[in-house]
Structure formats: C-alpha cells, structure tokens
Design a protein around this motif. Sequence first.
Motif, PDB file in Angstrom:
ATOM      1  N   MET A 189       0.815  -1.221   0.000  1.00  0.00           N
ATOM      2  CA  MET A 189       0.000   0.000   0.000  1.00  0.00           C
ATOM      3  C   MET A 189       0.848   1.270   0.000  1.00  0.00           C
ATOM      4  N   THR A 190       2.108   1.172   0.346  1.00  0.00           N
ATOM      5  CA  THR A 190       2.980   2.344   0.384  1.00  0.00           C
ATOM      6  C   THR A 190       3.594   2.667  -0.981  1.00  0.00           C
ATOM      7  N   LEU A 191       3.405   1.798  -1.973  1.00  0.00           N
ATOM      8  CA  LEU A 191       3.982   2.030  -3.289  1.00  0.00           C
ATOM      9  C   LEU A 191       3.154   3.051  -4.079  1.00  0.00           C
ATOM     10  N   PRO A 192       3.789   3.810  -4.959  1.00  0.00           N
ATOM     11  CA  PRO A 192       3.057   4.792  -5.775  1.00  0.00           C
ATOM     12  C   PRO A 192       2.038   4.117  -6.697  1.00  0.00           C
ATOM     13  N   ASP A 193       0.952   4.805  -6.979  1.00  0.00           N
ATOM     14  CA  ASP A 193      -0.128   4.243  -7.786  1.00  0.00           C
ATOM     15  C   ASP A 193       0.322   3.852  -9.189  1.00  0.00           C
ATOM     16  N   ASP A 194       1.320   4.548  -9.742  1.00  0.00           N
ATOM     17  CA  ASP A 194       1.722   4.257 -11.116  1.00  0.00           C
ATOM     18  C   ASP A 194       2.703   3.086 -11.208  1.00  0.00           C
ATOM     19  N   THR A 195       2.985   2.420 -10.096  1.00  0.00           N
ATOM     20  CA  THR A 195       3.872   1.259 -10.123  1.00  0.00           C
ATOM     21  C   THR A 195       3.209   0.112 -10.875  1.00  0.00           C
ATOM     22  N   VAL A 196       3.888  -0.410 -11.884  1.00  0.00           N
ATOM     23  CA  VAL A 196       3.394  -1.555 -12.637  1.00  0.00           C
ATOM     24  C   VAL A 196       3.709  -2.831 -11.853  1.00  0.00           C
ATOM     25  N   VAL A 197       2.714  -3.700 -11.710  1.00  0.00           N
ATOM     26  CA  VAL A 197       2.855  -4.938 -10.936  1.00  0.00           C
ATOM     27  C   VAL A 197       2.939  -6.123 -11.890  1.00  0.00           C
ATOM     28  N   LEU A 198       4.033  -6.878 -11.783  1.00  0.00           N
ATOM     29  CA  LEU A 198       4.169  -8.139 -12.502  1.00  0.00           C
ATOM     30  C   LEU A 198       3.989  -9.254 -11.480  1.00  0.00           C
ATOM     31  N   PRO A 199       2.813  -9.880 -11.436  1.00  0.00           N
ATOM     32  CA  PRO A 199       2.515 -10.841 -10.374  1.00  0.00           C
ATOM     33  C   PRO A 199       2.997 -12.251 -10.690  1.00  0.00           C
TER      34      PRO A 199
END
Length: 231
Positions: A189-199
Amino acid sequence: MLVIGFPTGALQANCFVLAAGEGEPCVIIDPGQDAVEPIEQALRQHRLAPVAVLLTHGHFDHTFSVTPVCDGNDIPAYIHPDDVAMLADPLKGISAESAAFFGGNLEMREPSEVRELTDGAALDLAGLQITVDHTPGHTGGSVMFRSGVQEGGRLVISGDTLFAGSIGRTDLPGGDHSRMLSSLQNKVMTLPDDTVVLPGHGPTTTIGRERATNPYLLQLQDAPAAPHRGL
C-alpha cells in the motif's frame, strides 16, 4: 528496460526475464516448471546473458527449473533464507493433498550457488537497480522485487504476495494471514499508484488499480475478500 514474461507449468506461474535492453546482461525471476526451453529461447532471441536467478519465494511452481537454469549458466540463485529449505525439499511448502498428487515425492536439489536475500537489500545486477522487500504471508520467505527506469517508470515483481484482483493464499505451510495483511499494509500500500505490478500468476496490473479494486487491499478498510489464486 526489456521485460519478457511467460507462464510456466501446470499452475501457470509467471517467469520473467529483465534486462536493460537487447544484447545486455539479464536476470531471470521465478523459473518454474518447463521454464528451461522458453528461457533459452528468450535469451537467444534477445541476445541476453543471464547473471542471476531471483526467486520471489520457495514454492516449486516458481522454482522447479532453478537448478538447471543456474548450473547450466554458472550463475547464482537468490532466495530469502526462510524459504531456502524448499529448494531441496519442495514438499515442505505444499498441502498434503498436493503432495499426494505427486505421489508424495517431488525431487529437486539446490543450485550450486545460493545467495540470501534480505529486506531492503539493494541489488546491482545486469545493470539494473533492484530493491528487495520481504513480504511474509504467502510463505515466510516471500519477497517482492522493485526496480525502475530513468524515465521514471516503476516496476514491482510481486510474486504471490499480490495478484490482479487477489493475493496469494496463506493456508499452506509457512503461510500466515496476519503477516500477509501486515505486508500488504507496509510494503504494498505504500507504493506509488503508477507502479506496474508483474505478479506471480495472472495478468499485469498497477498499484493504483489494486488499491482501488482489489478486495484484499480494500479489506484493510473492512471490505469483503475474493478467491485466491496460485499454488
């Protein structure tokens, strides 16, 4: 940054290859079942030279090909110490039902060189700056890898900590739901909103999208939960 991703094995765990660009050194993340051939194809196609394998956690659907990939290229594997035992004994991390499916026997061995990951470690590999976040919950040694590019893009390889619309299950050996919620609160939750997530399973997403729609993140604000994914 060059990012190559593909699902591997029966459980469709995502394997990623990261490099600064074509013809450069690279790191391989989570080489699961049947990953050797597609990895070799990606290396040939993009003229990449692997320098390390990074493991988000110890479950075999993410680590099954780690030894042939590492030893075949004379490179180390990086994993959190809390999950290292699963490299040689993958049954430590799965349910009794899953173990029975494999006849109670799933043979693996550690790569020749294994290095430990620690929370907050800054890895300088293949010309990439990669930060390690320890995110216990799915397993005791689960981690995420954060990186970025000069243009300002942010990337997190989340393993089975965070998926598009869900999170990793916490009911397997080493899993802990309260630790998962803490990891989500303090590391996701502390990461910036524009961070792309590779799950670790399923499609790419962003932190902003998950913050707004993922029921497990919304659960931190008393919202209902959704089905699990993964092993």
